[in-house]
Design an enzyme around this catalytic site. Structure first.
Site, PDB file in Angstrom:
ATOM      1  N   GLU A 245       0.812  -1.223   0.000  1.00 34.15           N
ATOM      2  CA  GLU A 245       0.000   0.000   0.000  1.00 34.15           C
ATOM      3  C   GLU A 245       0.839   1.264   0.000  1.00 34.15           C
ATOM      4  O   GLU A 245       0.448   2.278  -0.588  1.00 34.15           O
ATOM      5  CB  GLU A 245      -0.958  -0.012   1.196  1.00 34.15           C
TER       6      GLU A 245
ATOM      7  N   HIS B 290     -11.622  -6.008   8.620  1.00 30.10           N
ATOM      8  CA  HIS B 290     -12.266  -5.844   7.313  1.00 30.10           C
ATOM      9  C   HIS B 290     -13.565  -5.066   7.468  1.00 30.10           C
ATOM     10  O   HIS B 290     -14.463  -5.200   6.654  1.00 30.10           O
ATOM     11  CB  HIS B 290     -12.570  -7.204   6.680  1.00 30.10           C
TER      12      HIS B 290
END
Ligand SMILES: Cc1ncc(C[n+]2csc(CCOP(=O)(O)OP(=O)(O)O)c2C)c(N)n1
Ligand SMILES: Cc1ncc(C[n+]2csc(CCOP(=O)(O)OP(=O)(O)O)c2C)c(N)n1
Ligand SMILES: [Mg+2]
Ligand SMILES: [Mg+2]
Lengths: 342, 379, 342, 379
Positions: free
Chosen positions: A77, A144
């Site tokens: 990322e 998540h």
């Protein structure tokens, strides 16, 4: 909806036979239109190509626009967001997909220190968009399901966009890509397939920074955004049946924050409930209350304000626990009832 | 400048050599770019080449970089300069040698000891002093300080303190160059210390996978602040990491400006041809403390003494003198000229206006149509 | 103070001949005492050994306790904090020094996702302390002046401690190390050498989570913490000369947040000013206002609240700009005046 | 179990072999730990050794792991299980072979396909099903889900989704072991995809510098979700990265449980002796989709077909049969037994109580004396 279609199924699709497109399709259409119209637009992210992304938002786009413009990346990322920043200051309009909003923690430094400060320091605009599939209610657990928007609302230099409707999924994504500033775009997993409505792609694109009043009412103002809008509207329906008329304000972006619309509404209703899925402490609800209390909007309050938010805990995985974690229609209704009774 | 044996102009725009061929000339001296194969590590010194045509530019840039830093140093010690002062003394050969042959459409991402890279890209001494004095017309308009700057219009990315945060950004700069297809390349610098970070690794790996036109230059100056390289990594040469990424790696004497230029030019040429990234370890020594407040007592004196013998400017000047290209007077004149330019730049900057405090909250965002409505400062 | 002694000199030392120790010395003493008393305590950080840290907080400790317990690390914040977490769950009490609070962005992920959630998920306590030299007013620019505490106050599972006095520098650091939870310890660079006072190392260590009333007054409540406490006290002196009696509440920790002490004070003064150096939007000031406005403390407000904070911009480097950026005594005084006049 | 040719007990506590020597036995077969020198990369397969004494344990663990995952898979397809289901099918040899010889005082940091590592450390099938069903008495009490768990009292660190975030934590676990001086070691697992992250690099580097007792195991199963290794890194073998960190690296056939155990045991033995970390690349194939919702159409069928021939359980069983240690009936019985245990565990878990929603906000902090006063949920 096949099991293959999603990583986590979003809240059961409502009446898929209804006319219109889903929130997710609106996002995909916006990306397709942007790619088609503007050579500068590039998509970057993990598994967004062949696979079309963990949620299939980018499905078909690599076939149509090539692997060069819809580019799969390794799992990195920091590199992805750094790369997007470099592209942006080179004249491109990169749109990053994080696989889940939760992984924004792995590019926090690039966002906060490179992207957010470059224009202030050197007048170099950084037009990146980072799409963050956010939120819970999918039994997806602590990693998540997070809603990181409250964190980033504290960071000067970033814009925070949180679409709640099909039309906004399309229009605000376009506006975000067209905006010269770094935009964190918190799209809601729970709305991906549960929201379906006609999309007017030709409608003028609303700029970032304007709230929308989604329902008029004179008894109480409910301010919300993102995943909580449908729940607030459902709560308003139920309250209406009890004779309580709720005004529902959808913020649409947290930075810029359209306080005028909130204050206007409050001046008419004199009661305020703020609803967000993000946990409460130091969330955007706090900032709204503080800005109101700093102005003479304070005097418009006939009762204490009320924040209906997730509690200050990580997001639990068990559906039983998470049902209690994410603000429910029931909790919103009771909060309004308590306030109006007050 | 007339003392120099060729009449080349000062290095304000080194890439504007009329024939445009300068970048490859040194390489043509014998070091074929093909000698760099994936995984290969070039032994230290093996690439030293003949004195390149742009020797006067290299010398002038190094001398100017040192003159500016000396002046800044004096000002600081005199209490006329505040904040942070980081010195590249002793390392000038790396930014200068690496950057001197870049083209206008190349981009450079310097680290905090790379004043020479700024100068090689045409940044003026005035801009440097304006920046250090936080003046209104400095590159950052007083918002950022010292060497944490860059003139973007000259292709220099402003660095931030977090190291090596320019590297992930360089990926995007290089991807843009690759897409544009005009052969532009990107140079990214960092120190030995920065190689311990995750950002470093993510950058090298992605650059390798996408074969980006990126030259990755690690300035191994033996220390990260007080931490010697032995406490930072266990591999003998950082260039030995390159094979693990599937890219060429090479080690070079970072105090030999000719060798640096030759090697980096080779890597640049390879990148221009689509040959992807190269990792270069330039070995040098940090001759001052980490910053001016640091007297670096943790560095053994012998180490400094040994490296003092290898000063990149002295060494290069001696070589030029031995080759009959330069004499003592010319060198002295060059130094005087640089000192004068630094002094003049300081005086200019001193007189320049300070930023308007009322503008403090302007420019956080680029889009004035959707102001973020920063809360007005109360009170 | 020699130029070698610090990376950035902190605000000019006040009367160094005065009796007592500095805030910085109190921190060092706390670390030394902890190392001496408790085998489990280990220090980790960049340049904390031979050099004694960028600010010399750990000076002499490696000599005394060895490189094994006062351990220099490479520049790798994620590895350092991850390592501390691993040590903590193995029974140690690691104390990490970040070279500047700003670099917390490079270990954000480990803090927010590993440290903050492990106890909630699996009942595994993570007793780490991360020392963050914070704040500006030193012309150190956008990356050596940040106040990240507001960000982390939003993250459930972390405790946020912000000592403002010599005694608290000592006592709260001890409390942080003794606490079983992950504590972010925001020590103030501007106070390192400007604060000097007698230290009572034998005084009972106050637990984390109690605010302190630093000055009594009945006209207005000023709530603050960290670097702003001395400025608030100076403002209170000036206001007293004008006949305005200011009560100054030092929060000492942001999580847990001692709202009772704030609310008690507000009920007596009916006017509230919140002062922090961190930028305003979504800072801890917002949360304080929101919690008050959610309770009937709202009715105690005779006037709108006022937040005196840094503006929502990166920290500028120029002293001229930064002087306007960091809340000054003058700004605090005017805010109180305006409020009391209201 | 009586069908197995030796009478070893089921793998609930594999490290409790009375003589304590199991870990080194396989190594003693001929692969001397000294054969691993810094920078050396062992060619694939070179370390395959004789069938180890603990073969029945290895087989039983792999079979049990597969049986549990098969049952979970069925439950999911029947709609009786929700959430996320990640399969380690085809990779069982790696977590099992690596973990089977660990001692009680060792620690293991599994990744998301390493159910076998949990089982090898004594985690019971009941605990696994309780976890998947989010029961009150599951290791996470319903707060975390599926394989994102670990029973810390058995020396298994609960993983989180962010990959490979256990690795930096493993540094501290290993440093603690090093300080304690009792020879304990830490095993950390991750996938090929995780090697692209900064956390991975920071961990490997610091482990090398501090010579921590850490075995770093990369399960290269050819894909990170849909991304093939060719799009993740450019080096032929990830083990080739080890020299860049100054530590030994080796590659092993990840479908050969004997080879995995031999190599990891060697690395463990080296770490116990103070020899520092080893990086191991175990090459395998992800035989299912990334998770159960993913049919992995992006994986070429031929690739799967080829690897299907190399199933780690089938292969090992065939070898045991050829060696006369196992017959078809014994294998069938072992499988039946494992399936039965899984089914029983599921039934037990089904009947176990769900967590009390009222306890939602408890346990965010360990210190009850200074409650964080989480805001009460309003409404
Ligand atoms: C991510 C990060 N952590 C910590 C620091 C503080 N710091 C500034 S310079 C420095 C040492 C850098 O060493 P190196 O990369 O070798 O560069 P050098 O100063 O030797 O040129 C450190 C630790 C930083 N700038 N960035
Ligand atoms: C930091 C981070 N980014 C993104 C993800 C989303 N994600 C989950 S698994 C996965 C692929 C992992 O690949 P690999 O490490 O090879 O493990 P495998 O699934 O193949 O076993 C990705 C991208 C993640 N878990 N962590
Ligand atoms: Mg260095
Ligand atoms: Mg994989």
């Amino acid at each position: 909806m096949t099991t293959e279609a999603t990583w986590f199924a979003s809240a059961s699709a409502e009446d898929t036979a209804a006319p219109g497109v889903t929130y997710l399709e609106a996002l995909r259409t916006a990306l397709a239109d942007l790619l088609a119209e503007d050579e500068r637009v590039l998509l970057l992210g993990e598994d967004i190509g062949t696979m079309g992304g963990a949620f299939r938002v980018t499905a078909g786009l690599q076939d149509r626009f090539g692997g060069d413009r819809v580019r799969d990346t390794p799992m990195a990322e920091t590199a992805i967001v750094g790369c997007a920043i470099g592209l942006a200051i080179s004249g491109y309009r990169p749109v990053v997909e994080l696989q889940f909003a939760d992984f924004i923690s792995c590019c926090y430094d690039q966002l906060v220190n490179e992207a957010a400060k470059l224009h202030y320091r050197f007048g170099i605009a950084v037009p990146i968009v980072v799409r963050c599939p956010s939120g819970g209610a999918l039994s997806a657990g602590p990693f998540h399901s997070q809603c990181p928007e409250g964190i980033f609302a504290h960071v000067p230099g970033l814009k925070i966009v949180c679409p709640a409707t099909v039309q906004d999924a399309y229009g605000l994504l376009r506006a975000a890509v067209e905006d010269p500033d770094p935009v964190l775009f918190f799209e809601q997993k729970a709305l991906y397939r549960s929201q379906k409505a006609p999309l007017d792609a030709a409608a003028p694109v609303a700029g970032i920074g304007r709230a929308a009043v989604r329902r008029r009412g004179e008894d109480v103002t409910v301010v919300t955004y993102g995943s909580m809008l449908p729940r607030c509207l459902a709560a308003a329906e139920r309250l209406a049946a009890e004779g309580v008329e709720t005004e529902v304000v959808d913020l649409r972006s947290l930075v810029p924050l359209d306080l005028d619309t909130v204050a206007d509404s409050l001046r008419r209703t004199n009661r305020l409930v703020i609803v967000h899925e993000d946990n409460g402490s130091s969330g955007i609800g706090a900032e709204i209350v503080a800005r109101l209390a700093e102005s003479d909007a304070l005097y418009a309050l006939d009762a204490p304000v009320c924040r209906v938010t997730a509690p200050d805990t990580p997001v639990p995985s068990s559906p039983l626990l998470e049902e209690r974690y994410v603000p429910s229609v029931e909790r919103i209704v009771s909060a309004v009832r308590a306030l109006v009774g007050a | 400048m007339s003392h120099l044996s060729n009449g080349s102009s000062p290095p304000s725009a080194p890439w504007s050599a009329p024939d445009g061929s300068a970048p490859d000339r040194a390489t043509a001296d014998g070091a074929s770019p093909d000698r760099l194969r994936p995984g290969e590590v070039t032994p230290e010194g093996a690439r030293a080449t003949a004195i390149p045509d742009n020797w006067s530019q290299l010398l002038a840039l190094m001398v100017l970089s040192r003159a500016i830093e000396s002046r800044l140093n004096n000002l600081f010690l005199q209490g006329r300069l505040h904040g942070r002062l980081i010195s590249g003394r002793g390392q000038e050969a790396i930014p200068v040698g690496a950057t001197a042959t870049t083209r206008p459409d190349d981009l450079v991402c310097p680290a905090h000891r790379d004043l020479g890279a700024h100068l090689a890209r045409g940044t003026t001494p005035e801009e440097v002093f304006l920046q250090y004095l936080w003046r209104a017309d400095s590159p950052s308009r007083g918002r950022d300080g010292d060497v944490h700057f860059g003139v973007w219009s000259r292709g220099v990315l402003p660095m931030i303190s977090h190291l090596p945060d320019s590297w992930p950004v360089a990926l995007g700069l290089a991807l843009a160059k690759q897409r544009q297809g005009a052969g532009g390349v990107v140079l990214a610098f960092c120190g030995d210390g920065a190689t311990s970070t995750g950002s470093w690794h993510e950058t090298v790996n992605l650059a390798a996978v996408w074969q980006l036109p990126l030259v990755l230059i690690v300035e191994n100056n033996q220390y990260a602040y007080s931490t010697p390289v032995s406490q930072q990594f266990r591999v003998a040469s950082l260039a030995d990491r390159a094979p693990g990424y599937g890219i060429p790696g090479a080690r070079v004497d970072g105090n030999d400006v000719v060798a640096v230029q030759a090697l980096v030019s080779e890597a640049i040429a390879a990148a221009r041809r689509g040959g992807g990234p190269t990792m270069i370890e330039a070995v040098t020594m940090r001759m001052d403390g980490h910053a001016i407040h640091d007297q670096a007592r943790y560095v053994p004196t012998e180490l400094l003494d040994a490296w003092r013998q290898r000063d990149p400017i002295e060494g290069f000047a001696a070589r030029l003198q031995a080759a009959g290209l330069l004499d003592g007077a010319a060198l002295a004149a060059l130094r005087d000229d640089a000192a004068e330019r630094a002094e003049r730049a300081y005086q200019t900057a001193l007189e320049a206006p300070e930023p308007d405090p009322a503008a403090l909250t302007e420019g956080v965002y680029a889009n004035p149509a959707a102001p973020a409505r920063t809360r007005p400062a109360v009170g």
